[in-house]
Scaffold this active site. Structure first.
Site, PDB file in Angstrom:
ATOM      1  CB  CYS A 138       5.054   2.365   7.762  1.00  0.00           C
ATOM      2  SG  CYS A 138       4.593   4.025   6.832  1.00  0.00           S
ATOM      3  CG  LEU A 139       6.519   1.447   1.716  1.00  0.00           C
ATOM      4  CD1 LEU A 139       6.099   1.326   0.408  1.00  0.00           C
ATOM      5  CD2 LEU A 139       7.746   0.304   1.707  1.00  0.00           C
ATOM      6  N   GLY A 185       0.946  -1.102   0.150  1.00  0.00           N
ATOM      7  CA  GLY A 185       0.139   0.009   0.071  1.00  0.00           C
ATOM      8  C   GLY A 185       1.038   1.116  -0.038  1.00  0.00           C
ATOM      9  CG  HIS A 216       0.038   6.838   5.561  1.00  0.00           C
ATOM     10  ND1 HIS A 216       1.152   7.271   6.125  1.00  0.00           N
ATOM     11  CD2 HIS A 216       0.173   5.507   5.271  1.00  0.00           C
ATOM     12  CE1 HIS A 216       2.065   6.264   6.219  1.00  0.00           C
ATOM     13  NE2 HIS A 216       1.569   5.434   5.651  1.00  0.00           N
ATOM     14  CD  GLN A 276       3.112   5.888   2.713  1.00  0.00           C
ATOM     15  OE1 GLN A 276       2.305   5.198   2.221  1.00  0.00           O
ATOM     16  NE2 GLN A 276       4.198   5.187   3.355  1.00  0.00           N
ATOM     17  CG  HIS A 307      -0.497   1.321   7.462  1.00  0.00           C
ATOM     18  ND1 HIS A 307       0.494   0.680   8.025  1.00  0.00           N
ATOM     19  CD2 HIS A 307      -0.151   1.929   6.586  1.00  0.00           C
ATOM     20  CE1 HIS A 307       1.631   1.401   8.106  1.00  0.00           C
ATOM     21  NE2 HIS A 307       1.331   2.041   6.724  1.00  0.00           N
ATOM     22  CD  GLU A 308      -1.172   2.584   2.896  1.00  0.00           C
ATOM     23  OE1 GLU A 308      -0.787   3.492   2.480  1.00  0.00           O
ATOM     24  OE2 GLU A 308      -0.291   1.349   3.126  1.00  0.00           O
TER      25      GLU A 308
HETATM   26 ZN    ZN Z   1       2.690   3.633   5.807  1.00  0.00          ZN
END
Ligand code: ZN
Length: 188
Positions: A99-100, A46, A145, A51, A141-142
């Site tokens: 998480c990226l 995701g 963000h 991000q 999670h997304e």
């Molecule tokens: Zn994330």
């Protein structure tokens, strides 16, 4: 289409609510194409627009479940209905999330087992997905963000402290940090 650098925790765009998308135009279509490229290169399941430094309520996802069903799509101006998460201790094995924007780290977090995503796609068509299990987690999670919330903000003791320590150790947590999928050797 292009892979874009991924912002690391501390970048202000990650920590404030993102703006609604007013119109789906060529800019939005190009952004979404880049988001898919970036998610694939990372790799991740995701990715949310903040991000990659873009203040817009959009996320993409690409995840294959245990029944080999591939869930791949874009959620524009999403709404997420989430039942209260179970009251239990986070399990390192079952609940560990990454998480990226906190690359290379994983910490366990209890999430709701089910979430209902309502969003519009690139054609402007509304759709709904009633998700369970890991897909429900990805959506939570997304969607977080887009509200300026990272999963590390939600961690409970002692994982919260461990995450803060890891972030300090990497000298993250201040503006200006990013990494480039396919170039920097990080994963999250
Ligand atoms: Zn994330």
């Amino acid at each position: 289409m292009a892979v874009r650098p991924i912002c690391i925790t501390g970048e202000p765009v990650l920590h404030s609510p993102a703006a609604e998308v007013e119109v789906i135009d060529d800019d939005v279509r190009a952004l979404v194409a880049d988001m898919f490229d970036t998610m694939e290169a990372a790799p991740g399941v995701g990715l949310a627009a903040p991000q990659i430094g873009v203040d817009a309520r959009i996320f993409v996802y690409d995840w294959t479940d245990d029944d080999a069903v591939r869930w791949r799509g874009v959620a524009i101006n999403p709404e997420l209905l989430v039942s209260p998460p179970p009251v239990e201790e986070a399990d390192e094995e079952l609940d560990s999330e990454g998480c990226l924007s906190v690359p290379g780290e994983r910490f366990p977090l209890v999430r709701s087992a089910r979430s209902v995503l309502r969003a519009i796609d690139l054609e402007g068509e509304p759709y709904e997905i009633d998700a369970v299990g890991w897909l429900a987690r990805i959506f939570q999670h997304e969607n977080d963000h887009l509200d300026g919330v990272l999963y590390v903000d939600r961690l409970e003791h002692p994982h919260r402290k461990a995450a803060q320590k890891a972030i300090r150790k990497q000298s993250w947590g201040s503006p200006g940090r990013s990494w480039m999928p396919g170039v920097d050797n990080l994963e999250g």
